[in-house]
Write a protein that holds these residues in place. Structure first.
Motif, PDB file in Angstrom:
ATOM      1  N   GLY A  59     -22.872   2.056  28.062  1.00 55.26           N
ATOM      2  CA  GLY A  59     -23.947   2.218  29.036  1.00 55.26           C
ATOM      3  C   GLY A  59     -23.480   1.953  30.456  1.00 55.26           C
ATOM      4  N   GLY A  60     -22.625   0.958  30.623  1.00 54.94           N
ATOM      5  CA  GLY A  60     -22.097   0.677  31.953  1.00 54.94           C
ATOM      6  C   GLY A  60     -21.235   1.812  32.472  1.00 54.94           C
ATOM      7  N   THR A  61     -20.456   2.394  31.591  1.00 56.59           N
ATOM      8  CA  THR A  61     -19.619   3.538  31.967  1.00 56.59           C
ATOM      9  C   THR A  61     -20.489   4.709  32.406  1.00 56.59           C
ATOM     10  OG1 THR A  61     -17.879   2.852  30.433  1.00 56.59           O
ATOM     11  CG2 THR A  61     -17.905   5.169  31.111  1.00 56.59           C
ATOM     12  N   ILE A  62     -21.561   4.963  31.669  1.00 53.14           N
ATOM     13  CA  ILE A  62     -22.484   6.042  32.045  1.00 53.14           C
ATOM     14  C   ILE A  62     -23.071   5.779  33.424  1.00 53.14           C
ATOM     15  CG2 ILE A  62     -24.690   7.136  31.475  1.00 53.14           C
ATOM     16  CD1 ILE A  62     -24.002   6.615  28.505  1.00 53.14           C
ATOM     17  N   ALA A  63     -23.481   4.537  33.668  1.00 55.96           N
ATOM     18  CA  ALA A  63     -24.053   4.184  34.972  1.00 55.96           C
ATOM     19  C   ALA A  63     -23.051   4.399  36.090  1.00 55.96           C
ATOM     20  CB  ALA A  63     -24.536   2.733  34.958  1.00 55.96           C
ATOM     21  N   MET A  64     -21.795   4.040  35.845  1.00 59.77           N
ATOM     22  CA  MET A  64     -20.761   4.215  36.864  1.00 59.77           C
ATOM     23  C   MET A  64     -20.491   5.692  37.135  1.00 59.77           C
ATOM     24  SD  MET A  64     -18.222   1.205  35.496  1.00 59.77           S
ATOM     25  CE  MET A  64     -16.827   1.653  36.524  1.00 59.77           C
ATOM     26  N   LEU A  65     -20.443   6.490  36.077  1.00 59.56           N
ATOM     27  CA  LEU A  65     -20.221   7.929  36.256  1.00 59.56           C
ATOM     28  C   LEU A  65     -21.386   8.561  37.022  1.00 59.56           C
ATOM     29  CD1 LEU A  65     -18.837   8.832  32.711  1.00 59.56           C
ATOM     30  CD2 LEU A  65     -17.534   8.760  34.852  1.00 59.56           C
ATOM     31  N   ALA A  66     -22.610   8.155  36.675  1.00 60.22           N
ATOM     32  CA  ALA A  66     -23.782   8.692  37.360  1.00 60.22           C
ATOM     33  C   ALA A  66     -23.769   8.324  38.842  1.00 60.22           C
ATOM     34  CB  ALA A  66     -25.053   8.188  36.693  1.00 60.22           C
ATOM     35  N   ALA A  67     -23.419   7.078  39.132  1.00 64.76           N
ATOM     36  CA  ALA A  67     -23.383   6.617  40.521  1.00 64.76           C
ATOM     37  C   ALA A  67     -22.335   7.368  41.330  1.00 64.76           C
ATOM     38  CB  ALA A  67     -23.108   5.115  40.569  1.00 64.76           C
ATOM     39  N   ALA A  68     -21.296   7.852  40.654  1.00 69.21           N
ATOM     40  CA  ALA A  68     -20.233   8.595  41.336  1.00 69.21           C
ATOM     41  C   ALA A  68     -20.553  10.081  41.461  1.00 69.21           C
ATOM     42  CB  ALA A  68     -18.912   8.412  40.585  1.00 69.21           C
ATOM     43  N   GLY A  69     -21.734  10.493  41.002  1.00 68.84           N
ATOM     44  CA  GLY A  69     -22.137  11.885  41.117  1.00 68.84           C
ATOM     45  C   GLY A  69     -21.512  12.803  40.083  1.00 68.84           C
ATOM     46  N   VAL A  70     -21.021  12.231  38.982  1.00 69.15           N
ATOM     47  CA  VAL A  70     -20.395  13.038  37.928  1.00 69.15           C
ATOM     48  C   VAL A  70     -21.464  13.845  37.182  1.00 69.15           C
ATOM     49  CG1 VAL A  70     -19.129  12.894  35.730  1.00 69.15           C
ATOM     50  CG2 VAL A  70     -18.498  11.397  37.656  1.00 69.15           C
ATOM     51  N   ARG A  71     -21.183  15.098  36.897  1.00 68.37           N
ATOM     52  CA  ARG A  71     -22.086  15.926  36.098  1.00 68.37           C
ATOM     53  C   ARG A  71     -22.061  15.421  34.666  1.00 68.37           C
ATOM     54  NH1 ARG A  71     -21.542  21.174  33.350  1.00 68.37           N
ATOM     55  NH2 ARG A  71     -19.338  21.185  33.948  1.00 68.37           N
ATOM     56  N   LEU A  72     -23.231  15.049  34.148  1.00 69.06           N
ATOM     57  CA  LEU A  72     -23.308  14.389  32.845  1.00 69.06           C
ATOM     58  C   LEU A  72     -24.153  15.174  31.852  1.00 69.06           C
ATOM     59  CD1 LEU A  72     -23.904  10.662  33.906  1.00 69.06           C
ATOM     60  CD2 LEU A  72     -21.854  11.572  32.794  1.00 69.06           C
ATOM     61  N   ARG A  73     -23.709  15.159  30.619  1.00 68.43           N
ATOM     62  CA  ARG A  73     -24.498  15.664  29.498  1.00 68.43           C
ATOM     63  C   ARG A  73     -24.434  14.626  28.385  1.00 68.43           C
ATOM     64  NH1 ARG A  73     -23.312  21.570  27.647  1.00 68.43           N
ATOM     65  NH2 ARG A  73     -24.966  21.969  29.184  1.00 68.43           N
ATOM     66  N   VAL A  74     -25.576  14.322  27.780  1.00 66.07           N
ATOM     67  CA  VAL A  74     -25.632  13.398  26.653  1.00 66.07           C
ATOM     68  C   VAL A  74     -26.081  14.183  25.426  1.00 66.07           C
ATOM     69  CG1 VAL A  74     -26.698  11.317  25.702  1.00 66.07           C
ATOM     70  CG2 VAL A  74     -26.134  11.432  28.147  1.00 66.07           C
ATOM     71  N   ILE A  75     -25.258  14.165  24.384  1.00 65.34           N
ATOM     72  CA  ILE A  75     -25.567  14.892  23.157  1.00 65.34           C
ATOM     73  C   ILE A  75     -25.999  13.891  22.095  1.00 65.34           C
ATOM     74  CG2 ILE A  75     -24.715  16.466  21.393  1.00 65.34           C
ATOM     75  CD1 ILE A  75     -22.584  17.375  23.400  1.00 65.34           C
ATOM     76  N   VAL A  76     -27.250  13.995  21.664  1.00 65.93           N
ATOM     77  CA  VAL A  76     -27.809  13.107  20.645  1.00 65.93           C
ATOM     78  C   VAL A  76     -27.736  13.847  19.309  1.00 65.93           C
ATOM     79  CG1 VAL A  76     -29.798  11.723  19.960  1.00 65.93           C
ATOM     80  CG2 VAL A  76     -29.336  12.117  22.397  1.00 65.93           C
ATOM     81  N   VAL A  77     -26.859  13.398  18.423  1.00 63.58           N
ATOM     82  CA  VAL A  77     -26.603  14.136  17.188  1.00 63.58           C
ATOM     83  C   VAL A  77     -27.749  14.007  16.199  1.00 63.58           C
ATOM     84  CG1 VAL A  77     -25.066  14.325  15.180  1.00 63.58           C
ATOM     85  CG2 VAL A  77     -24.104  14.019  17.485  1.00 63.58           C
ATOM     86  N   THR A  78     -28.224  12.789  15.966  1.00 60.43           N
ATOM     87  CA  THR A  78     -29.342  12.579  15.043  1.00 60.43           C
ATOM     88  C   THR A  78     -30.520  11.980  15.792  1.00 60.43           C
ATOM     89  OG1 THR A  78     -28.932  10.301  14.319  1.00 60.43           O
ATOM     90  CG2 THR A  78     -27.630  12.047  13.270  1.00 60.43           C
ATOM     91  N   ASP A  79     -31.713  12.142  15.228  1.00 63.93           N
ATOM     92  CA  ASP A  79     -32.910  11.653  15.901  1.00 63.93           C
ATOM     93  C   ASP A  79     -33.046  10.142  15.843  1.00 63.93           C
ATOM     94  OD1 ASP A  79     -33.914  14.058  16.856  1.00 63.93           O
ATOM     95  OD2 ASP A  79     -34.840  14.542  14.934  1.00 63.93           O
TER      96      ASP A  79
END
Length: 253
Positions: A59-79
């Motif tokens: 989660g921290g890595t995602i937050a850091m990437l988002a703060a840096a303006g990185v284009r993000l996609r999250v793939i949720v495999v199961t519900d």
């Protein structure tokens, strides 16, 4: 990356008493793995077997990437990965929690792709189909962040194996994250590839964001969702593994 299934060769480690966070924090090596820096990354896909696994682990890595303006996609495999049958309402609840957690991490602009498979039903026989779906979804992204195949949960193993195939197919770099490892393994455990481990160091602000994001998953931390015995799905002693100053990942060799 080996495709050997740990669960085929061992009694399920999650049935054993887990390693305490106190024990992990007392292991000096945990603070000495080399730091991995994410500067220069412009696009990343984060693959999660169930809603929330990726927030716990990276989660921290995602937050850091988002703060840096990185284009993000999250793939949720199961519900979901809850006891009992999947319902439209429970699946919707877990997806709502996922969206709220990403918002809390500052990643509300991330594109969330739901594959809709059943939790607990992802098996090695579906690897090729899942790998194809992940390859399509990862196309055009330079980094794929996915679960570590060594974690003994069928959904994690199969998702990790498929993500490895997909990343190689599209030419993306791969970072693998452990989730259940902190419960079943112990410091220096020879089943873990410590020699290839890296730390992603989190600032105090990012840690606070991550803690708040984890709390969004009420159905996982026992506010609503409990097993028939009354035990929370993720008790505080397991949540504690994910409140550290750094996140651990295994880069693809």
């Amino acid at each position: 990356m080996s495709s050997t299934r740990w669960s085929m060769r061992h009694r399920h480690p999650m049935d054993e008493a887990g390693t305490s966070e106190t024990t992990w924090r007392g292991w000096r090596a945990l603070r000495e793995f080399p730091a991995l820096h994410l500067a220069g990354i412009t696009s990343a896909v984060v693959v999660t077997p169930h809603p929330g696994d990726e927030v716990l682990a990276v989660g921290g890595t995602i937050a850091m990437l988002a703060a840096a303006g990185v284009r993000l996609r999250v793939i949720v495999v199961t519900d979901e990965d809850l006891p009992g049958p999947v319902t439209t309402r429970s699946a919707r609840c877990r997806l709502d929690e996922e969206i709220e957690a990403l918002r809390t991490l500052g990643a509300l602009d991330a594109h969330v792709l739901r594959l809709g498979l059943l939790g607990g039903a992802v098996r090695s026989g579906a690897d090729s189909e899942l790998a194809g779906a992940l390859a399509d979804a990862c196309s055009g992204f330079e980094l794929c962040v996915a679960p570590w195949e060594g974690d003994p949960h069928s959904d994690h193993e199969a998702t990790a194996h498929a993500a490895d195939i997909a990343a190689r197919k599209v030419g993306a770099s791969l970072l693998s994250y452990p989730v259940w490892m902190w419960h079943w393994a112990s410091p220096g455990d020879d089943r873990v590839p410590w020699a290839s481990a890296y730390r992603i160091v989190l600032s105090e602000q990012i840690r606070r964001r991550k803690t708040a994001a984890i709390s969004c998953f009420a159905t996982r931390i026992g506010i609503y969702g409990r097993t028939p015995s009354g035990a929370a799905l993720l008790p505080p002693e397991q949540i504690a593994h994910f409140a550290r100053e750094a996140e651990l990942v295994f880069p693809d060799a």
